[in-house]
Write a protein that holds these residues in place. Structure first.
Motif, PDB file in Angstrom:
ATOM      1  N   ALA A 199       0.836  -1.201   0.000  1.00 46.18           N
ATOM      2  CA  ALA A 199       0.000   0.000   0.000  1.00 46.18           C
ATOM      3  C   ALA A 199       0.873   1.254   0.000  1.00 46.18           C
ATOM      4  CB  ALA A 199      -0.945   0.001   1.194  1.00 46.18           C
ATOM      5  N   GLU A 200       1.970   1.177   0.725  1.00 46.22           N
ATOM      6  CA  GLU A 200       2.890   2.311   0.711  1.00 46.22           C
ATOM      7  C   GLU A 200       3.444   2.520  -0.695  1.00 46.22           C
ATOM      8  OE1 GLU A 200       6.306   2.035   3.300  1.00 46.22           O
ATOM      9  OE2 GLU A 200       7.059   4.009   2.681  1.00 46.22           O
ATOM     10  N   ALA A 201       3.757   1.420  -1.365  1.00 47.10           N
ATOM     11  CA  ALA A 201       4.309   1.530  -2.716  1.00 47.10           C
ATOM     12  C   ALA A 201       3.314   2.218  -3.654  1.00 47.10           C
ATOM     13  CB  ALA A 201       4.679   0.140  -3.242  1.00 47.10           C
ATOM     14  N   VAL A 202       2.066   1.791  -3.613  1.00 48.49           N
ATOM     15  CA  VAL A 202       1.061   2.375  -4.501  1.00 48.49           C
ATOM     16  C   VAL A 202       0.799   3.832  -4.113  1.00 48.49           C
ATOM     17  CG1 VAL A 202      -1.357   2.233  -5.233  1.00 48.49           C
ATOM     18  CG2 VAL A 202       0.003   0.151  -5.020  1.00 48.49           C
ATOM     19  N   PHE A 203       0.750   4.078  -2.807  1.00 52.31           N
ATOM     20  CA  PHE A 203       0.533   5.439  -2.326  1.00 52.31           C
ATOM     21  C   PHE A 203       1.672   6.359  -2.773  1.00 52.31           C
ATOM     22  CE2 PHE A 203       0.963   8.797   0.869  1.00 52.31           C
ATOM     23  CZ  PHE A 203      -0.348   9.230   1.023  1.00 52.31           C
ATOM     24  N   ALA A 204       2.899   5.918  -2.515  1.00 50.96           N
ATOM     25  CA  ALA A 204       4.061   6.751  -2.852  1.00 50.96           C
ATOM     26  C   ALA A 204       4.115   7.010  -4.358  1.00 50.96           C
ATOM     27  CB  ALA A 204       5.338   6.080  -2.366  1.00 50.96           C
ATOM     28  N   ALA A 205       3.767   5.999  -5.143  1.00 51.12           N
ATOM     29  CA  ALA A 205       3.847   6.160  -6.598  1.00 51.12           C
ATOM     30  C   ALA A 205       2.727   7.039  -7.126  1.00 51.12           C
ATOM     31  CB  ALA A 205       3.811   4.790  -7.276  1.00 51.12           C
ATOM     32  N   ASN A 206       1.494   6.752  -6.723  1.00 48.68           N
ATOM     33  CA  ASN A 206       0.357   7.427  -7.377  1.00 48.68           C
ATOM     34  C   ASN A 206      -0.108   8.690  -6.672  1.00 48.68           C
ATOM     35  OD1 ASN A 206       0.278   5.720  -9.509  1.00 48.68           O
ATOM     36  ND2 ASN A 206      -1.512   4.542  -8.840  1.00 48.68           N
ATOM     37  N   ILE A 207       0.136   8.787  -5.391  1.00 45.45           N
ATOM     38  CA  ILE A 207      -0.291  10.005  -4.690  1.00 45.45           C
ATOM     39  C   ILE A 207       0.838  11.032  -4.650  1.00 45.45           C
ATOM     40  CG2 ILE A 207      -1.156  10.945  -2.481  1.00 45.45           C
ATOM     41  CD1 ILE A 207      -3.237   9.209  -3.923  1.00 45.45           C
ATOM     42  N   VAL A 208       2.087  10.556  -4.581  1.00 40.71           N
ATOM     43  CA  VAL A 208       3.203  11.511  -4.456  1.00 40.71           C
ATOM     44  C   VAL A 208       4.005  11.639  -5.754  1.00 40.71           C
ATOM     45  CG1 VAL A 208       5.277  12.139  -3.151  1.00 40.71           C
ATOM     46  CG2 VAL A 208       3.350  11.019  -1.976  1.00 40.71           C
ATOM     47  N   PHE A 209       4.587  10.541  -6.182  1.00 46.52           N
ATOM     48  CA  PHE A 209       5.539  10.614  -7.297  1.00 46.52           C
ATOM     49  C   PHE A 209       4.886  11.034  -8.616  1.00 46.52           C
ATOM     50  CE2 PHE A 209       7.804   8.607 -10.861  1.00 46.52           C
ATOM     51  CZ  PHE A 209       9.078   9.135 -10.689  1.00 46.52           C
ATOM     52  N   GLN A 210       3.788  10.413  -8.962  1.00 47.92           N
ATOM     53  CA  GLN A 210       3.151  10.750 -10.249  1.00 47.92           C
ATOM     54  C   GLN A 210       2.710  12.217 -10.304  1.00 47.92           C
ATOM     55  OE1 GLN A 210       3.161   9.337 -13.072  1.00 47.92           O
ATOM     56  NE2 GLN A 210       2.793   7.134 -13.012  1.00 47.92           N
ATOM     57  N   PRO A 211       2.013  12.737  -9.298  1.00 48.47           N
ATOM     58  CA  PRO A 211       1.631  14.152  -9.382  1.00 48.47           C
ATOM     59  C   PRO A 211       2.830  15.102  -9.361  1.00 48.47           C
ATOM     60  CG  PRO A 211       0.236  13.007  -7.806  1.00 48.47           C
ATOM     61  CD  PRO A 211       1.326  12.055  -8.180  1.00 48.47           C
ATOM     62  N   LEU A 212       3.836  14.787  -8.561  1.00 48.45           N
ATOM     63  CA  LEU A 212       4.924  15.763  -8.405  1.00 48.45           C
ATOM     64  C   LEU A 212       6.018  15.627  -9.459  1.00 48.45           C
ATOM     65  CD1 LEU A 212       5.348  15.913  -4.512  1.00 48.45           C
ATOM     66  CD2 LEU A 212       4.263  17.590  -6.026  1.00 48.45           C
ATOM     67  N   VAL A 213       6.249  14.438  -9.951  1.00 49.31           N
ATOM     68  CA  VAL A 213       7.281  14.257 -10.968  1.00 49.31           C
ATOM     69  C   VAL A 213       6.660  13.904 -12.321  1.00 49.31           C
ATOM     70  CG1 VAL A 213       9.269  12.876 -11.682  1.00 49.31           C
ATOM     71  CG2 VAL A 213       9.069  13.657  -9.321  1.00 49.31           C
ATOM     72  N   GLY A 214       5.751  12.938 -12.306  1.00 49.26           N
ATOM     73  CA  GLY A 214       5.151  12.486 -13.574  1.00 49.26           C
ATOM     74  C   GLY A 214       4.413  13.605 -14.287  1.00 49.26           C
ATOM     75  N   GLU A 215       3.526  14.248 -13.571  1.00 51.28           N
ATOM     76  CA  GLU A 215       2.751  15.315 -14.220  1.00 51.28           C
ATOM     77  C   GLU A 215       3.617  16.547 -14.502  1.00 51.28           C
ATOM     78  OE1 GLU A 215      -1.789  14.158 -13.109  1.00 51.28           O
ATOM     79  OE2 GLU A 215      -0.935  15.803 -11.922  1.00 51.28           O
ATOM     80  N   ASN A 235       7.483  11.571   4.239  1.00 48.14           N
ATOM     81  CA  ASN A 235       8.704  10.901   3.817  1.00 48.14           C
ATOM     82  C   ASN A 235       8.887  10.959   2.293  1.00 48.14           C
ATOM     83  OD1 ASN A 235      11.014   9.229   3.999  1.00 48.14           O
ATOM     84  ND2 ASN A 235       9.749   7.444   3.510  1.00 48.14           N
ATOM     85  N   TRP A 236       7.821  10.616   1.576  1.00 50.74           N
ATOM     86  CA  TRP A 236       7.965  10.519   0.117  1.00 50.74           C
ATOM     87  C   TRP A 236       7.986  11.873  -0.568  1.00 50.74           C
ATOM     88  CZ3 TRP A 236      10.072   6.656  -2.212  1.00 50.74           C
ATOM     89  CH2 TRP A 236      10.106   5.423  -1.551  1.00 50.74           C
ATOM     90  N   VAL A 237       7.315  12.847   0.010  1.00 49.50           N
ATOM     91  CA  VAL A 237       7.439  14.191  -0.554  1.00 49.50           C
ATOM     92  C   VAL A 237       8.877  14.674  -0.356  1.00 49.50           C
ATOM     93  CG1 VAL A 237       6.729  16.599  -0.309  1.00 49.50           C
ATOM     94  CG2 VAL A 237       5.001  14.794  -0.350  1.00 49.50           C
ATOM     95  N   GLY A 238       9.416  14.371   0.828  1.00 52.08           N
ATOM     96  CA  GLY A 238      10.800  14.742   1.101  1.00 52.08           C
ATOM     97  C   GLY A 238      11.775  14.111   0.119  1.00 52.08           C
ATOM     98  N   LEU A 239      11.505  12.870  -0.270  1.00 52.84           N
ATOM     99  CA  LEU A 239      12.397  12.186  -1.203  1.00 52.84           C
ATOM    100  C   LEU A 239      12.159  12.623  -2.650  1.00 52.84           C
ATOM    101  CD1 LEU A 239      12.060   8.580   0.301  1.00 52.84           C
ATOM    102  CD2 LEU A 239      14.141   9.992   0.340  1.00 52.84           C
ATOM    103  N   THR A 240      10.923  13.006  -2.925  1.00 56.00           N
ATOM    104  CA  THR A 240      10.554  13.260  -4.320  1.00 56.00           C
ATOM    105  C   THR A 240      10.885  14.690  -4.764  1.00 56.00           C
ATOM    106  OG1 THR A 240       8.802  11.620  -4.162  1.00 56.00           O
ATOM    107  CG2 THR A 240       8.606  13.198  -5.937  1.00 56.00           C
ATOM    108  N   MET A 241      10.700  15.654  -3.878  1.00 54.57           N
ATOM    109  CA  MET A 241      10.907  17.043  -4.288  1.00 54.57           C
ATOM    110  C   MET A 241      12.304  17.319  -4.863  1.00 54.57           C
ATOM    111  SD  MET A 241       8.141  18.597  -4.367  1.00 54.57           S
ATOM    112  CE  MET A 241       8.707  20.277  -4.662  1.00 54.57           C
ATOM    113  N   PRO A 242      13.350  16.809  -4.235  1.00 58.09           N
ATOM    114  CA  PRO A 242      14.666  17.047  -4.838  1.00 58.09           C
ATOM    115  C   PRO A 242      14.765  16.475  -6.259  1.00 58.09           C
ATOM    116  CG  PRO A 242      14.907  16.220  -2.595  1.00 58.09           C
ATOM    117  CD  PRO A 242      13.456  16.096  -2.945  1.00 58.09           C
ATOM    118  N   ALA A 243      14.100  15.323  -6.487  1.00 55.32           N
ATOM    119  CA  ALA A 243      14.142  14.728  -7.822  1.00 55.32           C
ATOM    120  C   ALA A 243      13.413  15.616  -8.821  1.00 55.32           C
ATOM    121  CB  ALA A 243      13.506  13.342  -7.787  1.00 55.32           C
TER     122      ALA A 243
END
Ligand SMILES: [Fe+2]
Ligand SMILES: [Fe+2]
Lengths: 550, 389
Positions: free
Chosen positions: B254-270, B335-343
């Protein structure tokens, strides 16, 4: 797309896989197999650009046929004897299908060749397809076939019925335990490569012969995906063979998977094809004849034997023994007889056999009548309630069998029954190969070698034990196999629907003695009693007869 | 595999085994009676999906039959830290004479999840077949119109390197995160939705790869393998790559899906797809790339995000574990926003590469941040301060 452009497209998508630089993907499934990393070719060469439209086109044909079947009133010519068994089959099969989808990730980390992962992902979604398309077929039967009982409660029934439990091995075996044992050897090398032929080719042919041309449309569409999956399995098997250290495990797993598939699939599909059909033309192949051609010749002789030169140890003895069981020991007949004995614990109706059926059986399996004829005459005689009990509680010279602890089909070929004390419990096994599976194969060491990733056989494996001491009416009620009037049973040992007096109800069952778990009784015996019991049991049969006193 | 040999079929006989031919108990009981639909009526999707994956807490009387080496079988609820109501109740134990009853259906709240996209076989093939047809048609039309001739060299380079690099993100997440997750969810509805998500991504990756094949043929000097070097060593991409790999390393499904679709996709993918490629392409004479990248964007925003939001919304509002879940979800978010924003920030140099510049990076980032804030707010979670670091 042209062949050339497919090849180029496939070449191009190889560029997609990459090696992680910063973090390895999570590793969640263990195996005792080892794989060497080597450039491999993706055996599937499937590009989604052509895959999706191809599958959609296949769907068009399937759903077109479904509409056609309804418009053409197919159910006016469908044999009830046949369709009743579909209540069992279609309650089981969507789970193995979806489990095959779930099995694919077990391979990702353990088979370190990214080129194969594309094919595994496509198999995953193929299996989602199979599961839901079959579930949809069942829904159509429920809506259009005369008797929806058993279809309408399908997925609950399947989960608490002992036949469902037997069938569930064919799903859970794919997704747990050692990842390669499960997702590669049990699933692709044995279940798909050997046994889908009987499931998806032999069964549909029988359906058509019984007026149902829809099931063949759906299952041939399913089977057309199967060659891809077989290629996946073959590629993985060759890689496993490349490492000498795997050979002992391959030998173990092939023995287990072969024997378990034989026990489970031949029991079910054999029964459907031989006892669920009205087609008694002498020129139609028997299950034994189909098995000989498709499993013995096509799988064993043509697929497995050539792998011997790569170091694969083939269980020749168990393959011959499976044939021996089917041909000489009446395995399918014993199973069908047992299912019919226990008709009251099921959720479909079982039609009695008639003279026409007897004749066909005698022609295809000489000596059949001497073994089974009398019992089926009794079944017919006892099929409508008339002051007597269901056949299981009547004196018809049938000894209720013990369960095989491993394959969960009862120990029907009486002479083969093996008894052993394992994990502190006295267990019965239908055959030495099933004892070996439990006591030796599914263990953390095998022949002195550590096998820490091997799975375990778990669960409440003897259905009867759950209901030890219960009245049969309460058993059936507990499982929910009752129609909407609250008393008429879903199961019936005949096909009459129009006469309420012919339908068995819970009230009839109420008068029977309690259900007894053979395994509970076995464990209550003294050592001497148990030895005597075993000596007598193995002298029993065929057709479940008690041992003749000497 | 054996192929079907033609078998003769006996003459049809009239059996009258049609619905309604007779009346008897259950003769009109024509609906699956083992589950309660989400809305008033049972949907086709529910009929083919619900309860295919059994649960020992309600109907599975004899329990799971095969276990891993540690003895656990089936689909352990502990494979995620999140909980749905009823999760803490023990699996019914069986013994001689115990009977087979479990809890009433549904034994726990996980069974209440329904994919709002109602994905099953028919819908998933229809949808994806339409997408590939559309993508093919767009590329063919562009070829015929000689549309690629208008591209300037910088844009050609941009597409071969950066649009190309994105295929690796799709492929990696599709296989090692979403396909992987399809073994781990507690119900068939979860696992089927995740399997479909996986195919969207794997298809999108292939769409991009095959698009490059076309460009190879159509554009002089197009270097089709350029994306490999970009993905492997371009510093702008290493942040994205690091996060993508880290996502595949998550154990909790669930963390994987959450991190990917709620955090990573909106902040990096889009950010990459909508705010860079789709904005920059038309200004640089490219009307084709946006249709391909746009197909993927549509997969995410209209389908994958939709089921993901429904899945977590249920958990965030769970009648027993809402607080527990919200605490965990907020932790994951931070946690995932912290990891994703620099990317996301590391991608900034890409904005200056095309001749005609897209909107400013900071504006693009603001847009995805506010879109992200909306998603977080809809789930009732806290906007993490890591967003503005
Ligand atoms: Fe399948
Ligand atoms: Fe057995």
């Amino acid at each position: 797309m042209s062949r050339q452009s497919v090849a180029r497209a496939h070449q191009k998508i190889q560029e997609l896989s990459w090696e992680p630089m910063y973090h390895q993907p999570v590793s969640q499934y263990g195996t005792d197999y080892t794989f060497r990393k080597a450039q491999k070719k993706d055996p599937l060469k499937q590009v989604l650009r052509s895959y999706f439209p191809m599958q959609e086109e296949k769907d068009h044909r399937v759903y077109g046929a479904s509409d056609g079947a309804i418009r053409g009133n197919m159910f006016r010519q469908v044999q009830e004897r046949w369709l009743e068994w579909q209540k069992l089959f279609l309650s089981i099969i969507p789970l193995p299908e979806i489990s095959a989808a779930r099995a694919m990730p077990l391979l990702f980390r353990n088979v370190p060749n990214p080129e194969l992962h594309n094919g595994q992902a496509i198999q995953m979604i193929d299996e989602v397809r199979h599961s839901t398309i079959q579930q949809n077929l069942k829904r159509l039967y429920m809506n259009n076939y005369i008797d929806p009982a058993g279809f309408n409660s399908s997925l609950r029934n399947f989960q608490n019925d002992y036949c469902g439990t037997i069938g569930r091995q064919f799903a859970e075996g794919f997704i747990t335990g050692d990842a390669i044992t499960a997702a590669s050897i049990y699933l692709t090398i044995v279940a798909e490569t050997a046994f889908t032929n009987t499931l998806f080719v032999a069964m549909p042919a029988e359906a058509a012969a019984n007026g149902d041309y829809l099931l063949p449309t759906v299952f041939h569409s399913v089977q057309s995906d199967e060659s891809r999956h077989i290629s996946n399995g073959y590629a993985t098997l060759l890689m496993a063979l490349a490492d000498e250290g795997n050979h002992q495990l391959l030998e173990r797993d092939l023995r287990y998977a072969w024997w378990n598939n034989h026990r489970v699939v031949d029991a079910a599909i054999g029964t459907f094809i031989e006892y669920g059909t009205k087609d008694r033309r002498k020129d139609r192949e028997s299950y034994a004849e189909m098995w000989r051609r498709w499993i013995y010749d096509d799988y064993y002789r043509s697929y497995l034997v050539p792998l011997e030169k790569y170091g694969l140890v083939i269980p020749h003895d168990l393959i011959e023994e499976a044939w021996n069981q089917i041909w000489n020991k009446g395995y399918v007949h014993e199973v069908a007889q047992f299912f019919a004995t226990g008709w009251l614990a099921n959720y479909w109706r079982i039609d009695p056999m008639t003279d026409k059926d007897f004749e066909w059986f005698e022609y295809k399996y000489p000596g059949w009548y001497d073994r089974y004829g009398k019992w089926w005459e009794n079944y017919n005689r006892l099929s409508t309630p008339n002051g007597h009990h269901p056949i299981v509680a009547e004196d018809v010279d049938y000894q209720y069998p013990h369960r095989c602890w491993t394959c969960m089909v009862p120990c029907l070929v009486r002479e083969d029954m093996v008894m052993a004390q394992v994990d502190g419990q006295w267990r019965t096994y239908c055959h030495e190969a099933c004892r070996w599976t439990d006591a030796e194969a599914f263990r953390p060491t095998f022949q002195g070698r550590n096998t820490p990733n091997m799975g375990q056989l778990i669960g409440a494996r003897e259905w009867e034990t759950l209901y030890h001491g219960w009245n049969w009416a309460d058993v059936v009620k507990d499982m929910g196999f009752v129609r909407d009037d609250g008393r008429t049973m879903v199961a019936q040992p005949h096909l009459h629907l129009d006469d309420p007096k012919k339908m068995w109800t819970l009230d009839h069952l109420r008068r029977m003695g309690p259900l007894q778990s053979p395994n509970v009784l076995l464990n209550q015996m003294t050592d001497e009693e148990r030895a005597a019991f075993h000596a007598s049991y193995v002298r029993g049969g065929p057709a479940g007869r008690f041992a003749r006193s000497e | 595999m054996t192929t079907a040999t033609e078998r003769s079929v006996p003459k049809p006989v009239f059996t009258d085994a049609e619905a309604g031919a007779k009346e008897f108990p259950d003769s009109s009981a024509r609906r699956f009676n083992y589950y309660v639909p989400q809305k008033r009526k049972q949907t086709h999707y529910e009929d083919v999906t619900v309860e295919v994956q059994p649960d020992p807490r309600h109907y599975l009387a004899q329990g799971w039959l095969y276990g891993f080496a540690d003895g656990r079988g089936g689909y352990p609820l502990e494979w995620t830290a999140l909980k749905a109501w009823g999760s803490n109740r023990p699996v019914p134990s069986r013994s001689p004479g115990s009977g087979g009853q479990g809890y009433e259906w549904p034994a726990h709240g996980w069974h209440e999840f329904r994919d709002p996209n109602e994905e099953w076989e028919l819908s998933l093939y229809r949808y994806n077949a339409n997408v590939v047809r559309q993508v093919n048609a767009n590329v063919d039309a562009a070829k015929q119109a000689k549309a690629f001739e208008q591209w300037n060299p910088n844009w050609v380079r941009f597409v071969q390197q950066h649009v190309g690099a994105w295929m690796h993100v799709d492929h990696g997440l599709g296989l090692y995160l979403f396909a992987n997750a399809n073994r781990r969810g507690p119900t068939n509805m979860h696992n089927t939705a995740m399997a479909v998500n996986s195919m969207h991504l794997i298809r999108a990756a292939q769409d991009l790869a095959l698009y490059q094949l076309t460009l190879d043929e159509e554009i002089e000097g197009f270097f089709g393998a350029a994306h490999l070097e970009t993905w492997n060593s371009d510093p702008s991409w290493q942040g994205v790559r690091e996060v993508a790999e880290r996502l595949t390393a998550i154990d909790d499904w669930a963390e994987a899906v959450f991190a990917a679709n709620i955090v990573f996709q909106p902040l990096v993918g889009e950010l990459f797809r909508s705010q860079l490629v789709m904005q920059a392409a038309p200004r640089n004479g490219d009307f084709v790339t946006p249709t391909i990248v746009g197909a993927e964007e549509f997969d995410f925003s209209e389908r994958d995000l939709r089921y993901t939001a429904a899945m977590f919304d249920l958990l965030a509002n769970d009648r027993e574990f809402a607080e527990h879940n919200n605490r965990i979800l907020n932790g994951w978010l931070a946690n995932w926003v912290g990891l994703t924003m620099p990317a996301a920030r590391a991608l900034q140099p890409l904005w200056s590469q095309p001749d005609s510049k897209p909107i400013r990076f900071e504006d693009a980032l603001d847009r995805v941040k506010s879109r992200f804030a909306g998603i977080v707010e809809d789930l009732g979670l806290e906007l993490p301060k890591e967003l503005d670091r």
